[in-house]
Design a protein around this motif. Structure first.
Motif, PDB file in Angstrom:
ATOM      1  N   LEU A  87      69.653  66.665  74.315  1.00 37.61           N
ATOM      2  CA  LEU A  87      70.806  67.540  74.140  1.00 37.61           C
ATOM      3  C   LEU A  87      70.425  68.999  73.943  1.00 37.61           C
ATOM      4  O   LEU A  87      71.301  69.873  73.993  1.00 37.61           O
ATOM      5  CB  LEU A  87      71.635  67.069  72.936  1.00 37.61           C
ATOM      6  N   SER A  88      69.150  69.284  73.718  1.00 35.12           N
ATOM      7  CA  SER A  88      68.751  70.659  73.414  1.00 35.12           C
ATOM      8  C   SER A  88      67.915  71.317  74.494  1.00 35.12           C
ATOM      9  O   SER A  88      67.621  72.504  74.394  1.00 35.12           O
ATOM     10  CB  SER A  88      67.953  70.679  72.099  1.00 35.12           C
ATOM     11  N   THR A  89      67.523  70.596  75.540  1.00 37.47           N
ATOM     12  CA  THR A  89      66.695  71.169  76.601  1.00 37.47           C
ATOM     13  C   THR A  89      67.452  71.169  77.928  1.00 37.47           C
ATOM     14  O   THR A  89      68.501  70.535  78.074  1.00 37.47           O
ATOM     15  CB  THR A  89      65.389  70.371  76.760  1.00 37.47           C
ATOM     16  N   PHE A  90      66.885  71.882  78.893  1.00 35.64           N
ATOM     17  CA  PHE A  90      67.489  71.975  80.224  1.00 35.64           C
ATOM     18  C   PHE A  90      67.487  70.604  80.890  1.00 35.64           C
ATOM     19  O   PHE A  90      66.487  69.891  80.894  1.00 35.64           O
ATOM     20  CB  PHE A  90      66.714  72.981  81.068  1.00 35.64           C
ATOM     21  N   GLY A  91      68.623  70.249  81.483  1.00 35.35           N
ATOM     22  CA  GLY A  91      68.793  68.893  81.992  1.00 35.35           C
ATOM     23  C   GLY A  91      67.973  68.549  83.204  1.00 35.35           C
ATOM     24  O   GLY A  91      67.716  67.374  83.464  1.00 35.35           O
ATOM     25  N   LEU A  92      67.538  69.541  83.979  1.00 41.05           N
ATOM     26  CA  LEU A  92      66.814  69.263  85.211  1.00 41.05           C
ATOM     27  C   LEU A  92      65.338  69.573  85.105  1.00 41.05           C
ATOM     28  O   LEU A  92      64.680  69.855  86.105  1.00 41.05           O
ATOM     29  CB  LEU A  92      67.438  70.051  86.378  1.00 41.05           C
ATOM     30  N   TRP A  93      64.811  69.565  83.881  1.00 37.15           N
ATOM     31  CA  TRP A  93      63.363  69.721  83.734  1.00 37.15           C
ATOM     32  C   TRP A  93      62.923  69.051  82.440  1.00 37.15           C
ATOM     33  O   TRP A  93      63.725  68.806  81.550  1.00 37.15           O
ATOM     34  CB  TRP A  93      62.964  71.187  83.745  1.00 37.15           C
ATOM     35  N   PHE A  94      61.631  68.753  82.395  1.00 38.50           N
ATOM     36  CA  PHE A  94      61.060  68.063  81.256  1.00 38.50           C
ATOM     37  C   PHE A  94      61.040  68.979  80.028  1.00 38.50           C
ATOM     38  O   PHE A  94      60.981  70.206  80.151  1.00 38.50           O
ATOM     39  CB  PHE A  94      59.634  67.602  81.566  1.00 38.50           C
ATOM     40  N   GLY A  95      61.091  68.377  78.873  1.00 34.17           N
ATOM     41  CA  GLY A  95      61.057  69.149  77.647  1.00 34.17           C
ATOM     42  C   GLY A  95      60.559  68.314  76.490  1.00 34.17           C
ATOM     43  O   GLY A  95      60.898  67.129  76.362  1.00 34.17           O
TER      44      GLY A  95
END
Length: 329
Positions: A87-95
């Motif tokens: 919920l806190s990172t960009f949806g289309l990249w790893f985090g």
């Protein structure tokens, strides 16, 4: 044997001209090589023109590929995230940390392993429902294509009408019918409606008309073969590409079936994956919400893997047998 005279001694001897020297000096060989090069160039460039490239078509195909693979990439990326990083990172990249394996373990063990039970239910519905629908559609389509009987046109009209009716329009009447006979909240409430595939029957019907020569069937009958033997040993092999196509359509439709199980089933132990994952997703709303979005995403990724594997395994049968029904003139 031809002889040549030595320039110094004047002695005569046999001609010893090598084959390579003759090939290099022979103008006919050089012309043959040139003609071969010309033929290869002609094959590559018809009428001296290079193949055209459409920038617009390339751009459209790139957009189509991105549009098709974006949801799969989203599932793959977000299945590696924890609930908080999801919920806190960009949806289309790893985090954050790579949490894929832990998410898989949590998905298959959550709530006493209910996901595995839903997975088994879905396999049951697909194997019995989609497999039975493919068999019935193949037998019915073959019979409609190769046998003449009264009312054949009426059956054809009924099949076309059934194709035009959406499945959601029949869900409520089917539920009322099954509730009267006591089949709701049982696997039969999902399997029995899945056995009927008007589109599959129509597809096999139209394919069998040209794929199975009438002369081949007549020859088999003259040799004493019965109708069942002809169907299972001759016709079924020639219908393989059409059968695989119907099977894939039936498998995908049954695997992704959501509305019918939603209204037919009330006991979670009989849920398929589609209804079960939606139930997990609904835990994030209402009082006492317990969001498990990371498990929902990971479960969705695990759900599509069998469909991808089935498609990759079965698509090779489309290329085999496509000309099996051809007859030499």
């Amino acid at each position: 044997m031809s002889t040549i005279q030595h320039p110094a001694t004047g002695a005569a001897g046999p001609a010893t001209v090598t084959e390579a020297t003759t090939t290099q000096r022979d103008p006919r060989t050089r012309s043959t090589r040139a003609s071969r090069k010309a033929e290869r160039k002609a094959e590559q460039h018809v009428d001296g023109r290079k193949p055209k490239r459409s920038g617009l078509l390339t751009a459209v195909m790139v957009v189509f590929v991105v549009y098709s693979f974006a949801p799969l990439f989203y599932l793959l990326v977000n299945s590696t995230k924890t609930q908080s990083s999801l919920l806190s990172t960009f949806g289309l990249w790893f985090g954050g940390d790579f949490n894929l394996w832990q998410n898989i373990v949590d998905t298959v063990t959550y709530n006493d392993g209910i996901f595995l039970q839903w997975f088994g239910n879905t396999l049951l519905y697909v194997v019995v429902g989609a497999g039975g629908a493919t068999l019935l559609a193949t037998v019915a389509g073959y019979g409609m294509a190769k046998f003449q009987f009264p009312g054949r046109r009426a059956v054809f009209a009924i099949v076309l009408g059934a194709i035009a009716v959406p499945g959601t329009a029949l869900a409520v009447p089917t539920f009322l019918l099954f509730s009267q006979v006591g089949l709701t909240n049982t696997p039969w409430a999902i399997i029995l409606p899945s056995l009927i595939s008007p589109f599959g029957m129509y597809l096999i019907w139209t394919y069998a008309v040209d794929a199975i020569p009438a002369e081949l069937l007549e020859a088999a009958r003259m040799d004493g073969a019965g109708e069942f033997r002809i169907f299972f040993t001759i016709a079924l092999r020639l219908l393989a590409p059409g059968v695989v196509t119907v099977l894939l359509f039936a498998v995908v439709a049954t695997w992704n079936n959501y509305f019918l199980p939603l209204i037919m089933l009330s006991d979670p132990k009989w849920y398929p994956l589609t209804v079960g994952l939606n139930q997990w997703n609904a835990q994030a709303t209402g009082s006492g919400a317990q969001p498990i979005y990371n498990l929902v995403v990971t479960g969705s990724l695990l759900t599509i893997i069998p469909i991808v594997v089935a498609f990759l395994f079965l698509q090779r049968f489309w290329q085999s047998g496509l000309a099996a029904g051809s007859v030499k003139a």
